[in-house]
Design a protein around this motif. Structure first.
Motif, PDB file in Angstrom:
ATOM      1  N   ASP A 157      68.246  45.314  17.060  1.00 38.49           N
ATOM      2  CA  ASP A 157      66.925  45.041  16.489  1.00 38.49           C
ATOM      3  C   ASP A 157      66.904  45.380  15.006  1.00 38.49           C
ATOM      4  O   ASP A 157      66.300  44.677  14.192  1.00 38.49           O
ATOM      5  CB  ASP A 157      65.845  45.839  17.217  1.00 38.49           C
ATOM      6  CG  ASP A 157      65.681  45.398  18.664  1.00 38.49           C
ATOM      7  OD1 ASP A 157      66.015  44.235  18.969  1.00 38.49           O
ATOM      8  OD2 ASP A 157      65.230  46.222  19.476  1.00 38.49           O
ATOM      9  N   TYR A 158      67.543  46.486  14.643  1.00 36.71           N
ATOM     10  CA  TYR A 158      67.611  46.892  13.243  1.00 36.71           C
ATOM     11  C   TYR A 158      68.345  45.841  12.414  1.00 36.71           C
ATOM     12  O   TYR A 158      67.900  45.474  11.328  1.00 36.71           O
ATOM     13  CB  TYR A 158      68.321  48.245  13.153  1.00 36.71           C
ATOM     14  CG  TYR A 158      68.443  48.790  11.758  1.00 36.71           C
ATOM     15  CD1 TYR A 158      67.382  49.439  11.152  1.00 36.71           C
ATOM     16  CD2 TYR A 158      69.621  48.640  11.045  1.00 36.71           C
ATOM     17  CE1 TYR A 158      67.481  49.937   9.869  1.00 36.71           C
ATOM     18  CE2 TYR A 158      69.741  49.130   9.761  1.00 36.71           C
ATOM     19  CZ  TYR A 158      68.666  49.781   9.178  1.00 36.71           C
ATOM     20  OH  TYR A 158      68.771  50.262   7.908  1.00 36.71           O
ATOM     21  N   TYR A 159      69.471  45.345  12.948  1.00 32.85           N
ATOM     22  CA  TYR A 159      70.236  44.311  12.231  1.00 32.85           C
ATOM     23  C   TYR A 159      69.406  43.045  12.056  1.00 32.85           C
ATOM     24  O   TYR A 159      69.400  42.439  10.987  1.00 32.85           O
ATOM     25  CB  TYR A 159      71.522  43.969  12.978  1.00 32.85           C
ATOM     26  CG  TYR A 159      72.604  45.028  12.883  1.00 32.85           C
ATOM     27  CD1 TYR A 159      72.717  45.885  11.803  1.00 32.85           C
ATOM     28  CD2 TYR A 159      73.544  45.154  13.902  1.00 32.85           C
ATOM     29  CE1 TYR A 159      73.698  46.834  11.723  1.00 32.85           C
ATOM     30  CE2 TYR A 159      74.544  46.104  13.828  1.00 32.85           C
ATOM     31  CZ  TYR A 159      74.611  46.940  12.740  1.00 32.85           C
ATOM     32  OH  TYR A 159      75.592  47.875  12.664  1.00 32.85           O
ATOM     33  N   LYS A 160      68.692  42.642  13.095  1.00 31.75           N
ATOM     34  CA  LYS A 160      67.894  41.420  13.017  1.00 31.75           C
ATOM     35  C   LYS A 160      66.719  41.591  12.045  1.00 31.75           C
ATOM     36  O   LYS A 160      66.389  40.670  11.300  1.00 31.75           O
ATOM     37  CB  LYS A 160      67.367  41.049  14.401  1.00 31.75           C
ATOM     38  CG  LYS A 160      68.433  40.517  15.330  1.00 31.75           C
ATOM     39  CD  LYS A 160      67.865  40.222  16.705  1.00 31.75           C
ATOM     40  CE  LYS A 160      68.947  39.807  17.672  1.00 31.75           C
ATOM     41  NZ  LYS A 160      68.422  39.616  19.039  1.00 31.75           N
ATOM     42  N   LYS A 161      66.110  42.778  12.050  1.00 30.35           N
ATOM     43  CA  LYS A 161      64.941  43.011  11.204  1.00 30.35           C
ATOM     44  C   LYS A 161      65.294  42.925   9.726  1.00 30.35           C
ATOM     45  O   LYS A 161      64.548  42.349   8.930  1.00 30.35           O
ATOM     46  CB  LYS A 161      64.352  44.383  11.529  1.00 30.35           C
ATOM     47  CG  LYS A 161      63.120  44.725  10.717  1.00 30.35           C
ATOM     48  CD  LYS A 161      62.557  46.074  11.120  1.00 30.35           C
ATOM     49  CE  LYS A 161      61.351  46.431  10.275  1.00 30.35           C
ATOM     50  NZ  LYS A 161      60.817  47.752  10.630  1.00 30.35           N
ATOM     51  N   PHE A 162      66.424  43.504   9.344  1.00 39.85           N
ATOM     52  CA  PHE A 162      66.803  43.530   7.939  1.00 39.85           C
ATOM     53  C   PHE A 162      67.845  42.475   7.567  1.00 39.85           C
ATOM     54  O   PHE A 162      68.332  42.463   6.445  1.00 39.85           O
ATOM     55  CB  PHE A 162      67.322  44.926   7.563  1.00 39.85           C
ATOM     56  CG  PHE A 162      66.248  45.971   7.616  1.00 39.85           C
ATOM     57  CD1 PHE A 162      65.280  46.030   6.625  1.00 39.85           C
ATOM     58  CD2 PHE A 162      66.194  46.866   8.666  1.00 39.85           C
ATOM     59  CE1 PHE A 162      64.281  46.990   6.671  1.00 39.85           C
ATOM     60  CE2 PHE A 162      65.199  47.824   8.723  1.00 39.85           C
ATOM     61  CZ  PHE A 162      64.237  47.888   7.731  1.00 39.85           C
ATOM     62  N   GLY A 163      68.218  41.623   8.508  1.00 42.49           N
ATOM     63  CA  GLY A 163      69.151  40.545   8.219  1.00 42.49           C
ATOM     64  C   GLY A 163      70.572  41.024   7.948  1.00 42.49           C
ATOM     65  O   GLY A 163      71.286  40.413   7.153  1.00 42.49           O
ATOM     66  N   ILE A 164      70.953  42.083   8.578  1.00 40.65           N
ATOM     67  CA  ILE A 164      72.291  42.639   8.367  1.00 40.65           C
ATOM     68  C   ILE A 164      73.209  42.112   9.472  1.00 40.65           C
ATOM     69  O   ILE A 164      72.844  42.072  10.638  1.00 40.65           O
ATOM     70  CB  ILE A 164      72.245  44.185   8.413  1.00 40.65           C
ATOM     71  CG1 ILE A 164      71.292  44.719   7.337  1.00 40.65           C
ATOM     72  CG2 ILE A 164      73.624  44.776   8.245  1.00 40.65           C
ATOM     73  CD1 ILE A 164      71.040  46.211   7.449  1.00 40.65           C
ATOM     74  N   GLU A 165      74.410  41.728   9.076  1.00 40.57           N
ATOM     75  CA  GLU A 165      75.388  41.280  10.064  1.00 40.57           C
ATOM     76  C   GLU A 165      76.226  42.461  10.528  1.00 40.57           C
ATOM     77  O   GLU A 165      76.414  43.441   9.807  1.00 40.57           O
ATOM     78  CB  GLU A 165      76.293  40.218   9.455  1.00 40.57           C
ATOM     79  CG  GLU A 165      75.570  38.947   9.087  1.00 40.57           C
ATOM     80  CD  GLU A 165      76.525  37.909   8.525  1.00 40.57           C
ATOM     81  OE1 GLU A 165      77.741  38.057   8.691  1.00 40.57           O
ATOM     82  OE2 GLU A 165      76.030  36.960   7.916  1.00 40.57           O
ATOM     83  N   LYS A 166      76.746  42.359  11.740  1.00 43.22           N
ATOM     84  CA  LYS A 166      77.644  43.390  12.249  1.00 43.22           C
ATOM     85  C   LYS A 166      78.936  43.365  11.451  1.00 43.22           C
ATOM     86  O   LYS A 166      79.330  42.325  10.927  1.00 43.22           O
ATOM     87  CB  LYS A 166      77.986  43.121  13.713  1.00 43.22           C
ATOM     88  CG  LYS A 166      76.869  43.348  14.673  1.00 43.22           C
ATOM     89  CD  LYS A 166      77.382  43.111  16.077  1.00 43.22           C
ATOM     90  CE  LYS A 166      76.304  43.259  17.102  1.00 43.22           C
ATOM     91  NZ  LYS A 166      76.800  42.984  18.447  1.00 43.22           N
ATOM     92  N   PRO A 167      79.602  44.516  11.348  1.00 45.63           N
ATOM     93  CA  PRO A 167      80.903  44.509  10.684  1.00 45.63           C
ATOM     94  C   PRO A 167      81.897  43.671  11.482  1.00 45.63           C
ATOM     95  O   PRO A 167      81.758  43.510  12.691  1.00 45.63           O
ATOM     96  CB  PRO A 167      81.326  45.977  10.687  1.00 45.63           C
ATOM     97  CG  PRO A 167      80.164  46.762  11.138  1.00 45.63           C
ATOM     98  CD  PRO A 167      79.195  45.839  11.761  1.00 45.63           C
ATOM     99  N   PRO A 168      82.909  43.133  10.818  1.00 42.02           N
ATOM    100  CA  PRO A 168      83.909  42.347  11.537  1.00 42.02           C
ATOM    101  C   PRO A 168      84.602  43.185  12.611  1.00 42.02           C
ATOM    102  O   PRO A 168      84.635  44.422  12.560  1.00 42.02           O
ATOM    103  CB  PRO A 168      84.904  41.945  10.448  1.00 42.02           C
ATOM    104  CG  PRO A 168      84.147  42.076   9.169  1.00 42.02           C
ATOM    105  CD  PRO A 168      83.136  43.123   9.390  1.00 42.02           C
TER     106      PRO A 168
END
Length: 85
Positions: A5-16
Motif C-alpha cells: 500500500d505504501y509503494y502504491k500510495k507514493f508511486g514507488i517501485e519495488k527494488p529489483p
C-alpha cells in the motif's frame, strides 16, 4: 498500512529481484558473523572481570584496623614524595 500500500500510495517501485537477494544474503552473512564471534565476546568479558574487578578483591581487606589503614596511607604518601624527588 502494508508495504505494498505504501509503494502504491507514493508511486514507488519495488527494488529489483537481484537487489533483494543481495540484501537477504548480506543480512544472513552479518547475522552469521555476529553469531560466530560469540566466543570472543565471552572471553573479552572474562578478561574484563579478571583485569578490572578481581584485583579489587585482593586489594580490599575489610579486616584491617584503622591504625593499619593510616599506616598504609602514610606509606603511599612517602612513596609519592620519594618519586616526586
Amino acid at each position: 498500512m502494508t508495504t505494498l500500500d505504501y509503494y502504491k500510495k507514493f508511486g514507488i517501485e519495488k527494488p529489483p529481484f537481484w537487489i533483494r537477494l543481495f540484501i537477504i544474503f548480506f543480512s544472513i552473512s552479518v547475522s552469521y558473523d555476529h553469531g560466530s564471534n560469540g566466543g570472543q565476546k565471552d572471553i573479552g568479558l572474562i578478561m574484563l572481570i579478571l583485569i578490572c574487578i578481581m584485583p579489587g578483591c585482593f586489594v580490599l581487606n575489610f579486616n584491617f584496623s584503622c591504625c593499619k589503614i593510616v599506616h598504609t596511607k602514610n606509606a603511599v604518601n612517602n612513596f609519592k614524595s620519594f618519586y616526586e624527588k
